[in-house]
Write a protein that holds these residues in place. Structure first.
Motif, PDB file in Angstrom:
ATOM      1  N   CYS A   1      -6.170   2.139  -3.270  1.00 50.90           N
ATOM      2  CA  CYS A   1      -6.849   2.772  -2.332  1.00 50.90           C
ATOM      3  C   CYS A   1      -7.919   2.355  -1.879  1.00 50.90           C
ATOM      4  O   CYS A   1      -8.459   2.437  -0.738  1.00 50.90           O
ATOM      5  CB  CYS A   1      -6.554   4.271  -2.659  1.00 50.90           C
TER       6      CYS A   1
ATOM      7  N   GLY B   1      -5.591   8.209  -0.246  1.00 49.83           N
ATOM      8  CA  GLY B   1      -4.473   8.671  -0.681  1.00 49.83           C
ATOM      9  C   GLY B   1      -4.385   9.969  -0.381  1.00 49.83           C
ATOM     10  O   GLY B   1      -5.214  10.799  -0.779  1.00 49.83           O
TER      11      GLY B   1
ATOM     12  N   ILE C   1      -7.876   2.931   2.152  1.00 50.42           N
ATOM     13  CA  ILE C   1      -6.737   3.966   2.208  1.00 50.42           C
ATOM     14  C   ILE C   1      -7.212   5.288   1.586  1.00 50.42           C
ATOM     15  O   ILE C   1      -7.373   4.906   0.424  1.00 50.42           O
ATOM     16  CB  ILE C   1      -5.416   3.569   2.049  1.00 50.42           C
TER      17      ILE C   1
ATOM     18  N   ASN D   1       0.943  -1.147  -0.068  1.00 52.68           N
ATOM     19  CA  ASN D   1      -0.009  -0.117   0.094  1.00 52.68           C
ATOM     20  C   ASN D   1       0.871   1.169  -0.014  1.00 52.68           C
ATOM     21  O   ASN D   1       1.990   1.090   0.330  1.00 52.68           O
ATOM     22  CB  ASN D   1      -0.855  -0.012   1.211  1.00 52.68           C
TER      23      ASN D   1
ATOM     24  N   ARG E   1       0.545   5.603   0.578  1.00 47.77           N
ATOM     25  CA  ARG E   1      -0.504   6.503   1.493  1.00 47.77           C
ATOM     26  C   ARG E   1      -0.161   7.873   0.751  1.00 47.77           C
ATOM     27  O   ARG E   1      -1.231   8.689   0.756  1.00 47.77           O
ATOM     28  CB  ARG E   1      -0.284   6.505   2.875  1.00 47.77           C
TER      29      ARG E   1
END
Length: 263
Positions: A93, A100, A98, A69, A71
């Motif tokens: 994402c 981004g 998540i 992943n 971020r």
């Protein structure tokens, strides 16, 4: 301690080029020392990381690092070799939940949105014209000449007593454009050729002979060249300033002063 990791060091087309059977492309296919994915770097602080630019090789680059992943991302400009991986990142994402964070100058954001209008569903786009701070790095950005391709942006990152600059796409920079490069501990600079014979008005990135002249002006303690085309063969012994190295995928550089080194 932070470490700079080169995810890719190629120009817009990468190496090898599908159509090409030059010595560099042939070696890249057979042995791989000249294989170059599109230019991108990762800044690893041991517990988290930042990435600069997200080209069409993003998935392959993440797999090579064992990363599942991402971020946060900084973007220098909205050319395909620097943003072509954004749809894959947005999809990652979406599946990981998540949101981004994409940091780039304000005028770059609408260009990205026109190309990929659905990205905002999964990625927040944050202008960074006035500077930002991430992971303790104070980050400044400014516009640089990208020759016939218009403009790009460079980033200057400073933490404690260490400062470095990332500028993968530029040419013929003037005094104001190089102001924040002076005296950097590290300058990462795009140089697509060793010597490019084409007329200057048709070009977009420094060659290594011109870069050597730039280094004499801005005087970084160390410089690393990236964004290299298939004109550059890493097996050759090029005449370079003594403080210059050519990056390869996986090259790692510590982002702190070494008290035992003159560089």
């Amino acid at each position: 301690m932070d470490t700079l990791v080169f995810l890719g060091t190629g120009d817009a087309m990468g190496v090898p080029r599908v159509y090409c059977s030059c010595e560099t492309c042939t070696e890249a296919r057979e042995h791989g020392s000249n294989t170059r994915l599109r230019s991108s770097v990762l800044i690893d602080n041991g517990s988290d990381f930042l990435v600069i630019d997200c080209g069409p090789d993003w998935r392959r680059q993440m797999e090579a690092q064992g990363v599942r992943n991402m971020r946060r991302l900084l973007v220098t400009h909205a050319h395909f070799d620097h943003i072509g991986g954004l749809p894959e990142w947005a999809d990652a994402c979406r599946w990981t939940g998540i949101k981004g964070e994409l940091y780039t100058p304000a005028e770059v954001i609408p260009i990205i949105e026109r190309q990929y209008p659905w990205l905002r569903n999964h990625i927040e786009m944050i202008p960074c014209d006035e500077g930002i701070e991430l992971d303790g790095w104070k980050i400044d950005t400014w516009k640089v000449n990208h020759g016939k391709n218009g403009y790009s942006y460079a980033f200057r990152l400073e933490k404690e007593d260490y400062k470095w600059v990332y500028c993968p796409d530029s040419i013929s920079l003037g005094a104001e454009e190089t102001r924040l490069m002076h005296g950097a501990d590290l300058l990462v600079l795009g140089t697509s050729f060793y010597y490019e014979a084409a007329e200057l008005s048709t070009r977009s990135v420094y060659d290594m002979t011109e870069a050597a002249e730039l280094l004499q002006i801005v005087k970084p303690k160390k410089a690393v060249y990236t964004h290299m085309s298939h004109d550059v063969d890493l097996r050759k012994a090029y005449i370079l300033p003594e403080n210059v190295t050519l990056a390869q995928s996986g090259t790692r550089i510590p982002l702190y002063k070494n008290p035992f080194s003159s560089l």
